[in-house]
Write a protein that holds these residues in place. Structure first.
Motif, PDB file in Angstrom:
ATOM      1  N   THR A  84       9.629  -5.865  -4.121  1.00 48.56           N
ATOM      2  CA  THR A  84       8.183  -5.880  -4.378  1.00 48.56           C
ATOM      3  C   THR A  84       7.439  -5.345  -3.166  1.00 48.56           C
ATOM      4  OG1 THR A  84       7.854  -8.124  -3.506  1.00 48.56           O
ATOM      5  CG2 THR A  84       8.393  -7.914  -5.857  1.00 48.56           C
ATOM      6  N   THR A  86       4.696  -6.553  -1.889  1.00 51.26           N
ATOM      7  CA  THR A  86       4.271  -7.644  -1.001  1.00 51.26           C
ATOM      8  C   THR A  86       5.390  -8.008  -0.028  1.00 51.26           C
ATOM      9  OG1 THR A  86       4.922  -9.243  -2.720  1.00 51.26           O
ATOM     10  CG2 THR A  86       2.584  -8.673  -2.572  1.00 51.26           C
ATOM     11  N   GLY A  90       5.188  -7.348   3.760  1.00 49.25           N
ATOM     12  CA  GLY A  90       5.062  -8.662   4.378  1.00 49.25           C
ATOM     13  C   GLY A  90       6.012  -8.873   5.535  1.00 49.25           C
ATOM     14  N   LEU A 121       7.955 -14.266  -0.684  1.00 52.16           N
ATOM     15  CA  LEU A 121       7.136 -13.059  -0.636  1.00 52.16           C
ATOM     16  C   LEU A 121       7.021 -12.361  -1.986  1.00 52.16           C
ATOM     17  CD1 LEU A 121       8.042 -11.387   2.768  1.00 52.16           C
ATOM     18  CD2 LEU A 121       5.832 -12.292   2.067  1.00 52.16           C
ATOM     19  N   PRO A 124       2.881 -13.201  -5.400  1.00 49.49           N
ATOM     20  CA  PRO A 124       1.705 -12.763  -4.643  1.00 49.49           C
ATOM     21  C   PRO A 124       0.778 -13.894  -4.239  1.00 49.49           C
ATOM     22  CG  PRO A 124       1.520 -12.122  -6.964  1.00 49.49           C
ATOM     23  CD  PRO A 124       2.924 -12.600  -6.743  1.00 49.49           C
ATOM     24  N   ALA A 127       2.677 -15.861  -1.505  1.00 46.87           N
ATOM     25  CA  ALA A 127       2.842 -14.989  -0.350  1.00 46.87           C
ATOM     26  C   ALA A 127       1.527 -14.820   0.406  1.00 46.87           C
ATOM     27  CB  ALA A 127       3.372 -13.628  -0.786  1.00 46.87           C
ATOM     28  N   GLY A 128       0.443 -14.620  -0.324  1.00 47.84           N
ATOM     29  CA  GLY A 128      -0.856 -14.425   0.313  1.00 47.84           C
ATOM     30  C   GLY A 128      -1.308 -15.648   1.090  1.00 47.84           C
ATOM     31  N   PHE A 233       0.135  -4.960   3.105  1.00 46.72           N
ATOM     32  CA  PHE A 233       0.405  -6.256   2.498  1.00 46.72           C
ATOM     33  C   PHE A 233      -0.828  -6.793   1.783  1.00 46.72           C
ATOM     34  CE2 PHE A 233       0.187 -10.873   2.603  1.00 46.72           C
ATOM     35  CZ  PHE A 233       1.340 -11.213   1.922  1.00 46.72           C
ATOM     36  N   ALA A 236      -1.409  -4.936  -1.451  1.00 43.77           N
ATOM     37  CA  ALA A 236      -0.371  -5.239  -2.440  1.00 43.77           C
ATOM     38  C   ALA A 236      -0.541  -6.651  -2.988  1.00 43.77           C
ATOM     39  CB  ALA A 236       1.003  -5.090  -1.812  1.00 43.77           C
ATOM     40  N   ALA A 237      -0.842  -7.636  -2.123  1.00 45.83           N
ATOM     41  CA  ALA A 237      -0.991  -9.014  -2.562  1.00 45.83           C
ATOM     42  C   ALA A 237      -2.196  -9.173  -3.482  1.00 45.83           C
ATOM     43  CB  ALA A 237      -1.126  -9.938  -1.346  1.00 45.83           C
TER      44      ALA A 237
END
Length: 245
Positions: A84, A86, A90, A121, A124, A127-128, A233, A236-237
Motif C-alpha cells: 500500500t 501508506t 510511512g 500501516l 489508513p 496508520a494516520g 504519506f 496517501a493516508a
C-alpha cells in the motif's frame, strides 16, 4: 566492545563491492550504524530491507568506531510494506523522522512505537493516527513537546479545540475565540477527554498541526528541506481514508 539487541532496519548504503552500512533503530541504543559484510548477497538483501525486525550483534574495537553487525531476521515484513502507498511512504517517513535525533541516543519508546506502527500501516485510519502520535513523540524527544492537556490561558482541561502556533499549548474554545483565525485546530482524537477515531478532516488538521511545529522548530532552524516522504504519506493516508469513508 560487543552488544546484542533487537532492531528495525531503517536503510542501507553500499560500501565497497559486497558490503553495506546498515542504519538500524535499536531497542536500547537508539539509531545506530554498522557495517554488514556481504550485505549485498542474495541471502542478506531480503533481510536488510526497511521495516524488517532483526536480532543484531554489534562488535567493534572501540565504542566510537563504526563496528560490524551480525544480523539474523526476526520478522520480515518488507514485502507487506510494499503493498500500500501508506506503508511505502510511512516506513520512509518515520525513518526520516528518526534521523532528526542524534545517533546512538536511546529512545526505547520510539522503537516500540515504530514496531507497532509498522504492523498497522496498511489501515489508513490507524496508520494516520499512529503516525501523528509518532511525530508528537519525536517532537517531545527533540525538546519541542506540545502541551495538549490544559488551556494555556485558563487552565481548563475540557473543550480544548485550539493550539497556539507560537507556544504549542492547547487553548479552550472560549479563550481562543477572539484569535480563532490565527489558531491551529486541535483534532478531537488527540484530546484526552475524547476517544473518537480520526476522520479525514481531523486527520488533515493533525497533519497540519505536527507539520507546523516540525517546520518551526526543526527543519527551518537546521536549514533542512521538508520531508518529502511525509508529504507522500499524508496524501496517501488522506486519500485512502476518504475513499474508505
Amino acid at each position: 566492545m560487543q552488544w546484542q539487541d533487537d532492531a528495525i532496519i531503517l536503510g542501507v548504503k553500499r560500501h565497497g563491492e559486497t558490503s553495506v552500512v546498515a542504519e538500524l533503530m535499536t531497542r536500547t541504543r537508539g539509531r545506530h550504524l554498522g557495517l554488514v559484510r556481504s550485505g549485498r548477497s542474495r541471502s542478506m538483501q531480503p533481510v536488510l530491507q526497511p521495516g524488517n525486525r532483526v536480532d543484531v550483534i554489534w562488535r567493534a574495537r572501540l565504542d566510537d568506531h563504526l563496528g560490524e553487525y551480525r544480523i539474523e531476521p526476526l520478522q520480515l515484513r518488507a514485502a507487506q510494506l510494499m503493498e500500500t502507498a501508506t506503508a511505502v511512504y510511512g516506513v520512509q517517513a518515520m525513518a526520516a523522522l528518526l534521523r532528526l535525533l542524534p545517533e546512538r541516543d536511546p529512545h526505547p519508546h520510539l522503537f516500540e512505537a515504530l514496531d507497532v506502527i509498522l504492523d498497522n500501516l496498511s489501515d489508513p485510519a490507524d496508520a494516520g493516527e499512529l503516525f501523528v502520535r509518532f511525530e508528537l513523540a519525536v517532537l517531545n524527544d527533540l525538546g519541542f513537546g506540545l502541551d495538549l492537556d490544559e488551556c494555556a490561558a485558563t487552565g481548563l482541561r475540557n473543550d480544548l479545540i485550539y493550539v497556539s502556533p507560537k507556544t504549542g499549548r492547547a487553548v479552550s474554545r472560549g479563550a481562543g475565540a477572539p484569535y480563532a483565525a490565527r489558531m491551529l485546530a486541535l483534532p478531537e482524537f488527540l484530546s484526552k477527554e475524547n476517544s473518537k477515531a480520526a476522520d479525514c478532516e481531523s486527520l488533515a488538521a493533525a497533519f497540519r498541526l505536527t507539520g507546523h511545529f516540525l517546520h518551526r522548530h526543526v527543519y527551518e532552524p537546521r536549514g533542512l528541506n521538508e520531508n518529502a516522504t511525509r508529504d507522500g504519506f499524508v496524501q496517501a493516508a488522506l486519500k485512502a481514508l476518504n475513499k474508505a469513508g
